[in-house]
Design an enzyme around this catalytic site. Structure first.
Site, short mmCIF file in Angstrom:
data_model
loop_
_atom_site.label_atom_id
_atom_site.label_comp_id
_atom_site.label_asym_id
_atom_site.label_seq_id
_atom_site.Cartn_x
_atom_site.Cartn_y
_atom_site.Cartn_z
N LEU A 237 -9.83 -7.75 -3.47
CA LEU A 237 -8.83 -8.82 -3.43
C LEU A 237 -8.41 -9.05 -1.97
O LEU A 237 -8.16 -8.10 -1.24
CB LEU A 237 -7.64 -8.46 -4.30
CG LEU A 237 -7.98 -8.21 -5.79
CD1 LEU A 237 -6.73 -7.87 -6.58
CD2 LEU A 237 -8.66 -9.43 -6.41
N HIS B 225 -5.00 2.28 3.96
CA HIS B 225 -4.67 2.58 2.56
C HIS B 225 -3.61 3.66 2.40
O HIS B 225 -3.41 4.19 1.32
CB HIS B 225 -5.92 2.96 1.75
CG HIS B 225 -7.03 1.94 1.87
ND1 HIS B 225 -6.85 0.62 1.55
CD2 HIS B 225 -8.30 2.06 2.28
CE1 HIS B 225 -7.98 -0.03 1.77
NE2 HIS B 225 -8.88 0.80 2.22
N HIS C 143 0.60 -4.37 -3.24
CA HIS C 143 0.50 -3.15 -4.04
C HIS C 143 1.87 -2.96 -4.70
O HIS C 143 2.87 -2.73 -4.03
CB HIS C 143 0.17 -1.95 -3.13
CG HIS C 143 0.24 -0.62 -3.82
ND1 HIS C 143 -0.84 0.23 -3.91
CD2 HIS C 143 1.25 0.01 -4.46
CE1 HIS C 143 -0.48 1.32 -4.59
NE2 HIS C 143 0.78 1.21 -4.92
N ASN D 135 -1.00 7.75 -11.09
CA ASN D 135 -0.69 9.05 -10.49
C ASN D 135 0.19 9.83 -11.46
O ASN D 135 1.24 9.36 -11.88
CB ASN D 135 0.01 8.87 -9.15
CG ASN D 135 -0.92 8.28 -8.12
OD1 ASN D 135 -2.09 8.67 -8.05
ND2 ASN D 135 -0.45 7.32 -7.36
N GLU E 56 -0.35 2.18 -10.67
CA GLU E 56 -0.49 1.34 -9.48
C GLU E 56 -1.26 0.07 -9.83
O GLU E 56 -2.29 0.13 -10.50
CB GLU E 56 -1.22 2.10 -8.37
CG GLU E 56 -0.46 3.34 -7.91
CD GLU E 56 -1.02 3.97 -6.65
OE1 GLU E 56 -0.24 4.62 -5.92
OE2 GLU E 56 -2.23 3.82 -6.37
N GLU F 162 -15.52 -2.84 -7.72
CA GLU F 162 -14.34 -3.64 -8.04
C GLU F 162 -14.35 -4.88 -7.16
O GLU F 162 -14.79 -4.83 -6.02
CB GLU F 162 -13.07 -2.84 -7.70
CG GLU F 162 -12.19 -2.55 -8.86
CD GLU F 162 -10.99 -1.68 -8.47
OE1 GLU F 162 -10.46 -1.79 -7.35
OE2 GLU F 162 -10.59 -0.89 -9.31
N LYS F 163 -13.82 -5.95 -7.68
CA LYS F 163 -13.61 -7.14 -6.86
C LYS F 163 -12.65 -6.76 -5.73
O LYS F 163 -11.64 -6.11 -5.97
CB LYS F 163 -12.97 -8.22 -7.74
CG LYS F 163 -12.61 -9.48 -7.01
CD LYS F 163 -13.75 -10.45 -7.00
CE LYS F 163 -13.45 -11.64 -6.12
NZ LYS F 163 -14.68 -12.31 -5.68
N ARG G 16 2.12 12.41 -11.28
CA ARG G 16 3.00 13.33 -10.53
C ARG G 16 4.14 12.54 -9.93
O ARG G 16 4.17 11.32 -10.03
CB ARG G 16 2.20 13.98 -9.41
CG ARG G 16 1.58 12.91 -8.53
CD ARG G 16 1.02 13.38 -7.23
NE ARG G 16 0.14 12.40 -6.64
CZ ARG G 16 0.51 11.39 -5.87
NH1 ARG G 16 1.79 11.21 -5.60
NH2 ARG G 16 -0.36 10.54 -5.38
#
Ligand code: ADP
Length: 450
Positions: A203, A235, A208, A289, A275, A200-201, A291
């Site tokens: 960023l 993260h 977020h 997600n 997300e 992935e790039k 859940r």
């Protein structure tokens, strides 16, 4: 409606689910490890069953023991909370095979979203924008290099089965690619038993931003707005807000329209969160997600909707009973995750809680299973409390948060409360100007200045 629900979790989230059950008139069954015999979620449940030893593998992850507990107690549904078995499609299938209801999405959707490559492919096909990157897994270093050249460095090598920020490595340039690829793959194999990775790039200054959705079994899908979870360390989210300080109502409506129509076409059911990374006015999907999320209370505070109650009603086959236009967003909410950790080194700090006093007052909510005399066990996640505040404006919420943090007393273990106090007093936080990299720098700057 269900008569009795078994809650396959512990700590604050087990209590959270019990509260919704109780308000619906549903009896609750707690399960616990031998280390949690004295835990609040056990004390407050209608019934409890010990399912194994302290290590989660033998207890909270032991699907056979949990199903036996459900069958002995005559529970008719299982709520998995978050973590543990909540995104385990095999467990959801076993629950259904035993004639019980799994309170969550279908096993097929859990499985699809658990594989981040499959999730990205499905979302792209439904018109959801993605972070630029490889189409599917990259089989070898040469293939990864080809994608990286095309999208430009820096890039991120991510594990298809990844989670919790693990199995993710940045390559700043072509020289760094080999190591990033090798390490990400090895971590993915060791951590998830699946070494598929994709590119992935990377960023450099995104936020977020995630969107909460609810979908019933009758094709009704609504979104409950966004949460900004940019304040992360390694993260891991530490503080979350609803709404995002940078999103306008028009942007929220646009994103919400794209997401709800995608999930309607997918036939998704129950609660879920998509997300995104948000940079230069663009949203890019990273994962879904399937859940309840740790940070769901900020959404509840601004929408006035009990997400767990909705999960239970949906699993029972009830229609949502409201449309998107019925959902009104009021004020601003902020959640601080209080972990039993050293606020500087972030080393876990289990031990005896000798005193506990939770803040209160207008617009303050504390979700916690702590009490004075409780022994925080070393075996599980270090989250011990969530402090959530709600006020008409963001500035009001910040003032309330500062006041509530000052009232909060947890004695005996170290907690992240002092770090939250510093964040709240920081001008950049107050201005809402932060990206996912902000907290990491904030923490290390404090280290340097002593
Ligand atoms: P996990 O399942 O391990 O939580 P995610 O894909 O949700 O992994 O990513 C976790 C966090 O990693 C994100 O919230 C973000 O902070 C960071 N991240 C993920 N993808 C990128 C990217 N392409 N560029 C920069 N940061 C990213």
């Amino acid at each position: 409606m269900f008569q009795k629900i078994l809650i396959a979790n512990r700590g604050e989230i087990a209590l959270r689910v019990q509260r919704a059950c109780r308000e619906l008139g549903i009896a609750t069954v707690a399960v616990h490890s031998t280390a949690d015999a004295e835990a609040m979620h056990v004390r407050l449940a209608d019934e409890s069953v010990c399912i194994g030893p302290p290590a989660a593998r033998g207890s909270y992850l032991n699907s056979h023991a949990i199903l036996s507990a459900a069958s002995i107690t005559g529970a008719d549904a299982i709520h998995p909370g978050y973590g543990f078995l909540s995104e385990n499609a095999d467990f959801a299938e076993m629950v259904e095979a035993h004639g019980l209801t799994f309170i969550g999405p279908s096993p097929a959707h859990i499985r699809m979203m658990g594989d981040k490559i499959a999730a990205k492919e499905a979302m792209a096909a439904l018109g959801v924008p993605l972070v630029p990157g490889s189409t599917g897994a990259v089989p070898d270093l040469a293939a990864a290099a080809e994608v990286a050249e095309r999208i430009g460095y820096p890039v991120l090598i991510k594990a298809a089965a990844g989670g919790g920020g693990r199995g993710m490595k940045v390559a700043r340039d072509a020289d760094g690619l080999e190591e990033a690829f090798r390490v990400a793959r090895a971590e993915a194999r060791a951590g998830f038993g699946n070494d598929a990775v994709y590119v992935e790039k990377y960023l450099d200054r995104p936020r977020h931003i995630e969107l909460q959705v609810l979908a019933d079994a009758h094709g009704n899908v609504v979104h409950l707005g966004e949460r900004d979870c940019s304040l992360q360390r390694r993260h891991q989210k530490l503080l979350e807000e609803a709404g995002s300080p940078v999103l306008t109502p028009v942007m929220r409506d646009q994103l919400g329209g794209t997401v709800t129509s995608a999930l309607r076409r997918l036939g998704y059911r129950n609660a879920g969160t998509l997300e995104f990374l948000f940079q230069d006015g663009q949203f890019a999907f990273i994962e879904m997600n399937t859940r309840l999320q740790v940070e769901h209370p900020v959404t509840e505070m601004v929408c006035g909707i009990d997400l767990v109650r909705e999960q239970i009603r949906i699993a029972d086959g009830a229609p949502l009973g409201y449309a998107q236009t019925d959902i009104l967003f009021s004020g601003h909410a902020i959640e601080c995750r209080i972990n039993a950790e050293d606020p500087e080194s972030f080393a876990p700090s289990p031990g005896l809680v000798t005193a506990f006093h939770a803040p209160g007052g207008l617009g303050v909510r504390v979700d916690s299973a702590l009490y004075a005399g409780y022994q925080v066990p070393p075996y599980y996640d270090s989250l011990i409390a969530k402090l959530v505040v709600h006020a008409p404006t963001r500035a009001g919420a910040i003032a309330r948060l500062r006041r509530a943090l000052d009232e909060f007393a947890i004695v005996g273990v170290s907690t992240t409360i002092p770090l939250h106090r510093r964040i709240v007093d920081d001008p950049a936080f107050q201005a809402g100007e932060y990206t996912i990299h902000w907290l990491e720098r904030f923490v290390s700057d404090a280290d340097r200045t002593g």
